[in-house]
Design an enzyme around this catalytic site. Structure first.
Site, short mmCIF file in Angstrom:
data_model
loop_
_atom_site.label_atom_id
_atom_site.label_comp_id
_atom_site.label_asym_id
_atom_site.label_seq_id
_atom_site.Cartn_x
_atom_site.Cartn_y
_atom_site.Cartn_z
N GLU A 95 -7.60 4.61 7.11
CA GLU A 95 -7.34 6.03 6.84
C GLU A 95 -8.51 6.64 6.08
O GLU A 95 -8.82 7.83 6.26
CB GLU A 95 -6.01 6.17 6.07
CG GLU A 95 -4.83 5.95 7.01
CD GLU A 95 -3.57 5.42 6.34
OE1 GLU A 95 -3.46 5.46 5.10
OE2 GLU A 95 -2.69 4.94 7.09
N HIS A 111 -9.94 1.06 3.86
CA HIS A 111 -8.74 1.28 4.70
C HIS A 111 -9.12 2.22 5.85
O HIS A 111 -9.90 3.15 5.66
CB HIS A 111 -7.61 1.87 3.86
CG HIS A 111 -6.30 1.84 4.58
ND1 HIS A 111 -5.99 2.76 5.55
CD2 HIS A 111 -5.25 1.00 4.50
CE1 HIS A 111 -4.79 2.49 6.04
NE2 HIS A 111 -4.32 1.41 5.43
N ASN A 140 0.86 -1.17 0.00
CA ASN A 140 0.00 0.00 0.00
C ASN A 140 0.90 1.23 0.00
O ASN A 140 1.45 1.60 1.03
CB ASN A 140 -0.91 -0.02 1.23
CG ASN A 140 -1.84 1.17 1.27
OD1 ASN A 140 -1.87 1.98 0.36
ND2 ASN A 140 -2.62 1.28 2.35
N GLY A 189 1.45 2.17 10.71
CA GLY A 189 2.38 3.29 10.63
C GLY A 189 3.01 3.67 11.95
O GLY A 189 3.67 4.70 12.07
N LYS A 201 0.06 4.18 -0.48
CA LYS A 201 -0.66 5.36 0.06
C LYS A 201 -0.42 6.57 -0.85
O LYS A 201 -0.24 6.41 -2.06
CB LYS A 201 -0.27 5.61 1.52
CG LYS A 201 -0.46 4.33 2.36
CD LYS A 201 -0.39 4.55 3.84
CE LYS A 201 -0.58 3.21 4.56
NZ LYS A 201 -0.64 3.35 6.01
N GLU A 250 -6.40 -5.03 9.92
CA GLU A 250 -5.40 -4.00 10.20
C GLU A 250 -5.79 -3.24 11.46
O GLU A 250 -6.56 -2.27 11.40
CB GLU A 250 -5.33 -3.01 9.03
CG GLU A 250 -4.94 -3.65 7.72
CD GLU A 250 -4.28 -2.63 6.80
OE1 GLU A 250 -3.09 -2.81 6.51
OE2 GLU A 250 -4.93 -1.65 6.41
N SER A 287 2.41 -2.20 10.42
CA SER A 287 3.85 -2.28 10.71
C SER A 287 4.43 -3.67 10.42
O SER A 287 5.35 -4.12 11.10
CB SER A 287 4.14 -1.86 12.17
OG SER A 287 3.73 -0.52 12.36
#
Ligand code: PGA
Length: 273
Positions: free
Chosen positions: A115, A113, A28, A192, A30, A186, A232
């Site tokens: 985010e 996702h 990903n 992150g 991003k 996730e 991570s």
């Protein structure tokens, strides 16, 4: 029903069993990359060496770079989009339809996702609608699910992951559509942050997700569905995570921007027994 059945003979005969599946390792990228750095990343991945036959790989590319990456990236890595529209083509300014992605040769789309759930306010219902659009266009989908730290500390992991994120998918897809869906667990607190869920913590939730699929879709779909871990994940922890029985791959952010994505994650995926 088994994804194994859909694989080319030459690939499937090299695999042992792994419940008839290949691991699914997604990258990903991003919202990262200039024209120059993206070309350099493609060159890095192209030169990173062999991907084991038991690992399927796709990278989530920013949409503006998709056309160039599809033309230059090694053919044993497919291209994923990081989102698609909940609608088809038409008067939807600024949107990018699943049909357009498919027309450009995109194979996968990452949907839901965290985010996007947090920053764009995407609901589980919207994620389900987008998933249907993507499947109708012929794409495969990685649906992301996962709880925040506050939700974990409040004992709400199953309430969020199963009763909200997974529940929105219930009753929406046929078996042949489910064969094109992977679930990416996730935990938001691991994305992150450098804090990875332990293999045991991830395995526990993965087993719950598979149990949910067995009960709410079918035992056959539960067995065939790849459940990826994300948060991570990198070369140093990939083998430990992938050795767990219900961890069928990864979704990798930061480490997917480096050769480590191949040399550390894909090449460390233990051969299925
Ligand atoms: P990370 O991101 O590997 O950088 O934690 C994972 C993701 O957001 O998919």
């Amino acid at each position: 029903l088994s994804l194994h059945d859909a694989l080319p003979i030459s690939t499937s005969t090299t695999m042992a069993s792994f419940n008839g599946k290949q691991y699914l390792v997604g990258g990903n990228w991003k919202c990262n990359g200039t024209k120059e750095s993206t070309a350099a990343l493609v060159a890095t991945l192209n030169g990173a060496g062999v991907i084991p036959a038991w690992v399927e790989v796709a990278v989530g590319v920013p949409s503006i770079h998709i056309a160039s990456v599809i033309g230059t990236l090694r053919k044993d890595i497919s291209v994923a989009a990081q989102d698609c529209s909940a609608t088809g083509n038409g008067a939807y300014t600024g949107e990018l339809s699943a049909a357009m992605l498919a027309d450009f040769g995109v194979k996968w789309v990452i949907l839901g996702h965290s985010e996007r759930r947090v920053n764009q306010g995407e609901t589980s219902a919207l994620v389900a609608t987008k998933t249907k659009q993507a499947l109708d266009a012929g794409l495969s989908v990685m649906v992301c699910v996962g709880e925040s730290l506050a939700e974990r500390e409040a004992g709400r992991v199953n309430a969020v992951v199963l009763d909200d994120h997974m529940a929105a998918l219930k009753g929406k897809f046929s078996d042949s559509e489910w064969a094109r869906i992977a679930i990416a667990y996730e935990p938001v607190w691991a994305i992150g942050t450098g804090v990875t869920a332990s293999p045991e913590q991830a395995q526990e939730v993965h087993a719950s997700i598979r149990g949910w699929l067995s009960k709410n879709v079918s035992p056959a779909i539960a067995k065939a569905t790849r459940i990826q871990y994300g948060g991570s994940m990198k070369g140093a922890n990939a083998a430990g995570l992938l050795s767990k029985p219900d961890i069928d791959g990864g979704l990798i952010g930061g480490a997917s921007l480096k050769a480590e994505f191949i040399t550390g994650v894909c090449q460390n995926a233990p051969e299925p027994k």
